[in-house]
Write a protein that holds these residues in place. Structure first.
Motif, PDB file in Angstrom:
ATOM      1  N   ASP A 272       0.838  -1.191   0.000  1.00 12.70           N
ATOM      2  CA  ASP A 272       0.000   0.000   0.000  1.00 12.70           C
ATOM      3  C   ASP A 272       0.879   1.249   0.000  1.00 12.70           C
ATOM      4  O   ASP A 272       1.501   1.591   1.002  1.00 12.70           O
ATOM      5  CB  ASP A 272      -0.911  -0.011   1.232  1.00 12.70           C
ATOM      6  N   SER A 274      -0.485   4.196  -1.200  1.00 12.72           N
ATOM      7  CA  SER A 274      -1.508   5.156  -1.622  1.00 12.72           C
ATOM      8  C   SER A 274      -1.214   6.585  -1.218  1.00 12.72           C
ATOM      9  O   SER A 274      -1.729   7.518  -1.830  1.00 12.72           O
ATOM     10  CB  SER A 274      -2.877   4.734  -1.081  1.00 12.72           C
ATOM     11  N   THR A 334      -9.509  -1.962  -9.655  1.00 17.54           N
ATOM     12  CA  THR A 334      -9.535  -2.685  -8.388  1.00 17.54           C
ATOM     13  C   THR A 334      -8.626  -3.900  -8.491  1.00 17.54           C
ATOM     14  O   THR A 334      -8.787  -4.719  -9.399  1.00 17.54           O
ATOM     15  CB  THR A 334     -10.954  -3.144  -8.042  1.00 17.54           C
ATOM     16  N   PRO A 338      -5.867  -7.209  -2.014  1.00 14.21           N
ATOM     17  CA  PRO A 338      -5.453  -5.914  -1.461  1.00 14.21           C
ATOM     18  C   PRO A 338      -3.944  -5.842  -1.258  1.00 14.21           C
ATOM     19  O   PRO A 338      -3.321  -6.835  -0.863  1.00 14.21           O
ATOM     20  CB  PRO A 338      -6.190  -5.853  -0.119  1.00 14.21           C
ATOM     21  N   SER A 347      -9.387  -2.643   5.670  1.00 11.36           N
ATOM     22  CA  SER A 347     -10.164  -1.799   4.770  1.00 11.36           C
ATOM     23  C   SER A 347     -10.452  -2.540   3.462  1.00 11.36           C
ATOM     24  O   SER A 347      -9.704  -3.415   3.040  1.00 11.36           O
ATOM     25  CB  SER A 347      -9.415  -0.501   4.480  1.00 11.36           C
ATOM     26  N   SER A 348     -11.551  -2.184   2.829  1.00  8.03           N
ATOM     27  CA  SER A 348     -11.962  -2.847   1.603  1.00  8.03           C
ATOM     28  C   SER A 348     -11.051  -2.448   0.441  1.00  8.03           C
ATOM     29  O   SER A 348     -10.316  -1.464   0.511  1.00  8.03           O
ATOM     30  CB  SER A 348     -13.406  -2.473   1.278  1.00  8.03           C
ATOM     31  N   LYS A 350      -9.699  -0.863  -2.817  1.00  9.90           N
ATOM     32  CA  LYS A 350      -9.915   0.406  -3.488  1.00  9.90           C
ATOM     33  C   LYS A 350      -9.187   0.388  -4.821  1.00  9.90           C
ATOM     34  O   LYS A 350      -8.189  -0.310  -4.987  1.00  9.90           O
ATOM     35  CB  LYS A 350      -9.385   1.565  -2.641  1.00  9.90           C
ATOM     36  N   PRO A 351      -9.693   1.122  -5.809  1.00 10.99           N
ATOM     37  CA  PRO A 351      -8.990   1.168  -7.098  1.00 10.99           C
ATOM     38  C   PRO A 351      -7.572   1.704  -6.931  1.00 10.99           C
ATOM     39  O   PRO A 351      -7.318   2.613  -6.141  1.00 10.99           O
ATOM     40  CB  PRO A 351      -9.854   2.119  -7.930  1.00 10.99           C
ATOM     41  N   GLU A 465      -6.273  10.325   0.394  1.00  8.42           N
ATOM     42  CA  GLU A 465      -7.145  10.679  -0.721  1.00  8.42           C
ATOM     43  C   GLU A 465      -6.522  11.768  -1.599  1.00  8.42           C
ATOM     44  O   GLU A 465      -7.007  12.042  -2.683  1.00  8.42           O
ATOM     45  CB  GLU A 465      -8.498  11.170  -0.194  1.00  8.42           C
TER      46      GLU A 465
END
Length: 491
Positions: A272, A274, A334, A338, A347-348, A350-351, A465
């Motif tokens: 991750d 992000s 997606t 994950p 957490s679910s 995410k794209p 985000e």
């Protein structure tokens, strides 16, 4: 027309920078700290620039003599490393020490010494054609305070002057070209920018041939096991908060005491990132030339306009490459599983922006937006009537792993033991191929160079985000373009 800096200001800037970049030869690695204990096995995911160079550096360090080293690469072709759609597999890449950041300028200068003086750069793998770094006039900062292309170019010029002095080259080897006409006259092409300079000590490399040479050097050590296969996810021991290996798409696993995630633009699908890095697709186009056109163009320097991001590299074998170093396309999809996040984070999915290449679709071409941009750049750089409408022989999407500052991520994961991340090339890592592996191993051993400790460290999560856009001044074009949207405009 942009005004030139007074010579006294140039010398003042150079005097300030020189102590930081004066040492242009490659320093031997510092002695390891006695507390460092090497792992018994290392798995490197990715056989690109970071992966191959790290593997070779590991084989050259006595501390890792007993360490088993494995490279896993997603290449679908048995015995071929890296994969044919890797960012490093291409006809050419720019080799320059022309950076606005003195730390990268110094490191690039060290890499250039290897390109010039070792077998890596021989047999046509490195050509010192000269390099013109240019930009269009305008403000030195964007609305958000980040530098523009002209600001980046002028800082690079000062650093290039300082490097020339510290390396014992004449200052005339870095020639100021303060206007469109001087730029066109010296390069022998069109009026493609408003301000720039020529650095005679930079050039370009045959990227695919250089990677093949590097792979052969790694393979001939007999110390590294190469495995063709795609990592689906990282294996973990939740109780110990430790990464223990990788699970492949075929269901098999490879275990190791230390896993190095160096999968380029595919790294964010495993770890991750992000808040730190994102995959962006960059456009490349190739035009077939006549023998006469090849002769006319083969002696031009590499040309890059930082405002537009468009650049041209001298042709070889009657093929001209035109490309755009820009904000790139995003391809949010997606993932099948994950990426590894903070322990306990459920957490679910995410794209995540993911590479889409000619290996995914053999008929893939770049979007019309990209073709139009390359065509406009070509008209401005090479205003030859016979080239204006000549179709591209082929086009390609090259995938960067971009960070907001253009700095790499070379650090241990702060939450998972046994996981080291080496990625975030941001479209400028290839030129460091001869030296970057040594730096990665230094960081593995806890000896990150002081000037890069803050630049390369794992950045704490702040606003996941927030869009990651590389605003270091080196990018042109429009940020935020979505690949599927651009394709759909011309369906």
């Amino acid at each position: 027309m942009a005004s030139a800096l007074p010579m006294k200001d140039i010398l003042s800037c150079a005097a300030h920078i020189l102590p930081d970049i004066a040492q242009t030869q490659i320093d031997p690695p510092e002695q390891p700290k006695s507390s460092y204990s090497p792992p018994s096995s290392i798995l490197i995911i990715g056989a690109g620039v970071f992966g191959l160079s790290t593997a070779l550096a590991l084989t050259q360090r006595p501390e890792f003599t007993q360490t088993r080293i494995t490279i896993l690469d997603r290449s679908p072709d048995a015995g071929i490393f890296p994969s044919r759609d890797a960012a490093s597999i291409d006809s050419s890449r720019i080799i320059r020490a022309d950076y606005a950041d003195p730390s990268y300028a110094k490191l690039a200068s060290q890499a250039q010494a290897r390109w010039r003086e070792t077998d890596l750069g021989r047999d046509g793998r490195y050509t010192e054609s000269g390099f013109v770094l240019a930009a269009d006039v305008g403000p030195l900062a964007r609305d958000d305070g980040s530098p523009t292309g002209i600001a980046y170019a002028k800082k690079s010029w000062v650093n290039a002057m300082a490097l020339a002095q510290s390396e014992g080259r004449p200052l005339s080897s870095v020639r100021l070209l303060p206007g469109a006409k001087p730029l066109a006259r010296v390069t022998g092409v069109g009026e493609f920018a408003d301000w720039g300079y020529l650095n005679e000590a930079s050039g370009w490399a045959d990227a695919e041939a250089s990677m093949a040479w590097f792979y052969e050097r790694v393979a001939e050590t007999g110390r590294v096991t190469f495995v063709n296969g795609t990592a689906e996810s990282l294996e973990t021991n939740e109780a110990e908060k430790r990464v223990t290996g990788a699970r492949l798409k075929d269901g098999s696993t490879i275990s190791a005491d230390l896993v190095i995630a160096a999968a380029g633009a595919w790294t964010p699908t495993l770890v991750d990132l992000s808040s730190q890095a994102i995959a962006t697709g960059q456009v490349l186009g190739y035009i077939d030339l006549t023998e006469e056109e090849q002769t006319k163009l083969e002696k031009i320097p590499v040309i890059l306009n930082l405002t537009t991001g468009l650049f041209v590299i001298p042709p070889r074998n009657r093929v001209l490459k035109v490309a755009r170093h820009a904000f790139g396309y995003l391809n949010p999809k997606t993932p099948s599983s994950p990426p590894l996040g903070i322990p306990g984070d459920k957490s679910s999915l995410k794209p995540i922006s993911q590479p889409f290449t000619h290996l995914d679709d053999a008929s893939l071409e770049i979007p019309e937006e990209g073709k139009k941009s390359l065509r406009e750049g070509l008209r401005r750089i090479l205003p030859w009537p016979e080239l204006q409408e000549r179709p591209f022989a082929r086009t390609r999407l090259c995938w960067y792993t971009d960070t907001a500052t253009g700095d790499w991520i070379i650090d241990y994961h702060p939450y998972w033991k046994g996981l080291f991340v080496a990625t975030g090339g941001s479209g400028h890592a290839f030129k460091f191929l001869p030296v970057i592996g040594d730096k990665v191993v230094d960081c593995i051993m806890g000896q990150c160079p002081v000037e890069f400790q803050q630049k390369w460290k794992w950045k704490p999560v702040d606003d996941i985000e927030k869009a990651i856009v590389t605003h270091d001044g080196s990018r042109g074009g429009q940020p935020g373009l979505i690949l599927d949207d651009e394709f759909s405009k011309h369906e």
